[in-house]
Design an enzyme around this catalytic site. Structure first.
Site, mmCIF file in Angstrom:
data_model
loop_
_atom_site.group_PDB
_atom_site.id
_atom_site.type_symbol
_atom_site.label_atom_id
_atom_site.label_comp_id
_atom_site.label_asym_id
_atom_site.label_seq_id
_atom_site.Cartn_x
_atom_site.Cartn_y
_atom_site.Cartn_z
ATOM 1 N N ASP A 185 -7.327 2.437 -1.761
ATOM 2 C CA ASP A 185 -7.950 2.279 -3.073
ATOM 3 C C ASP A 185 -8.671 0.926 -3.059
ATOM 4 O OD1 ASP A 185 -6.043 0.303 -3.484
ATOM 5 O OD2 ASP A 185 -5.198 1.176 -5.311
ATOM 6 N N CYS A 197 -3.217 0.113 -0.246
ATOM 7 C CA CYS A 197 -3.525 -0.206 -1.649
ATOM 8 C C CYS A 197 -3.157 -1.680 -1.846
ATOM 9 C CB CYS A 197 -2.805 0.729 -2.619
ATOM 10 S SG CYS A 197 -1.004 0.646 -2.600
ATOM 11 N N THR A 236 -0.410 -3.161 -2.961
ATOM 12 C CA THR A 236 0.936 -3.475 -2.470
ATOM 13 C C THR A 236 1.398 -2.567 -1.335
ATOM 14 O OG1 THR A 236 1.885 -1.933 -4.053
ATOM 15 C CG2 THR A 236 1.700 -4.235 -4.770
ATOM 16 N N ILE A 295 2.813 0.081 -2.066
ATOM 17 C CA ILE A 295 3.930 0.812 -2.693
ATOM 18 C C ILE A 295 3.454 2.090 -3.383
ATOM 19 C CG2 ILE A 295 5.740 0.703 -4.440
ATOM 20 C CD1 ILE A 295 5.885 -2.346 -3.866
ATOM 21 N N GLY A 296 2.394 1.979 -4.163
ATOM 22 C CA GLY A 296 1.879 3.178 -4.851
ATOM 23 C C GLY A 296 1.477 4.246 -3.852
ATOM 24 N N HIS A 314 13.069 5.448 14.449
ATOM 25 C CA HIS A 314 14.201 6.136 13.815
ATOM 26 C C HIS A 314 13.789 7.171 12.776
ATOM 27 C CE1 HIS A 314 17.532 2.957 14.870
ATOM 28 N NE2 HIS A 314 16.843 3.374 15.924
ATOM 29 N N HIS A 324 18.646 10.606 15.639
ATOM 30 C CA HIS A 324 17.648 10.372 14.589
ATOM 31 C C HIS A 324 16.908 11.653 14.229
ATOM 32 C CE1 HIS A 324 18.643 6.227 14.996
ATOM 33 N NE2 HIS A 324 18.341 6.265 16.292
HETATM 34 C C1 RB5 Z 1 -4.522 -1.390 -8.101
HETATM 35 O O1 RB5 Z 1 -4.832 -2.468 -8.910
HETATM 36 C C2 RB5 Z 1 -3.072 -1.450 -7.659
HETATM 37 O O2 RB5 Z 1 -2.241 -1.109 -8.685
HETATM 38 C C3 RB5 Z 1 -2.858 -0.541 -6.467
HETATM 39 O O3 RB5 Z 1 -3.716 -0.934 -5.437
HETATM 40 C C4 RB5 Z 1 -1.498 -0.523 -5.820
HETATM 41 O O4 RB5 Z 1 -1.036 -1.799 -5.562
HETATM 42 C C5 RB5 Z 1 -0.487 0.329 -6.440
HETATM 43 O O5 RB5 Z 1 0.635 0.475 -5.920
#
Ligand code: RB5
Length: 151
Positions: free
Chosen positions: A13, A69, A71, A73-74, A102, A137
């Site tokens: 993104d 992205c 982080t 994480i998303g 693993h 595993h």
């Molecule tokens: C976008 O601003 C941000 O929320 C996205 O890139 C990401 O970090 C979500 O997990």
């Protein structure tokens, strides 16, 4: 999920765009074939791009994927909603190696606002080069697959 060609799927993104472009330079320099599913830096919603990359893996058009992205994480949350996808969000080399060894991870998620290009390159290299160890595993990965099927 059948894998026909060793093409890496890559997507991002807006929060991961710069790092994705840097990773593309690394892949090109190392003759690693990839398909870029976007975005091109515009503001987008990360689940759409996780979906494009994961579908390419599910169809067998690509064998593994990298999602970036802000982080990581998303992207990992979105990717792990897909059957057969084992996505790992990594920002240290030990985790990047172990999630291949693993967990047989097939998607690496990175945070463009978390890791610099030098570390990201090491993470990508470990993700691409580390073999799954199988054995005990494999039993656990099979259990993940069973969870996919709600068994
Ligand atoms: C976008 O601003 C941000 O929320 C996205 O890139 C990401 O970090 C979500 O997990």
């Amino acid at each position: 999920m059948k894998t026909e060609k060793k093409i890496l799927a890559i997507g991002c993104d807006h929060g991961g765009y710069e790092l994705k472009e840097a990773i593309k330079s690394y892949l090109t320099a190392n003759d690693i074939e990839f398909k870029d599913f976007g975005c091109d830096g515009e503001s987008v919603n990360y689940p759409d791009y996780a979906d494009k990359v994961c579908r390419a893996i599910q169809s067998g058009k690509c064998y593994r994927g990298i999602l970036v992205c802000g982080t990581g994480i998303g992207m990992s949350m979105a990717a792990n909603k897909h059957k057969g996808i084992r996505a790992a969000c990594c920002s240290d080399t030990f985790s990047a190696r172990m999630t291949r060894a693993h967990n047989d991870a097939n998607v690496l998620c990175l945070g463009g606002r978390v890791v610099g290009f030098g570390l990201a390159t090491d993470l990508v290299e470990l993700f691409l080069k580390t073999e799954f160890e199988g054995g005990r595993h494999q039993v656990r990965v099979d259990m993940l697959t069973a969870l996919d099927n709600n068994k």
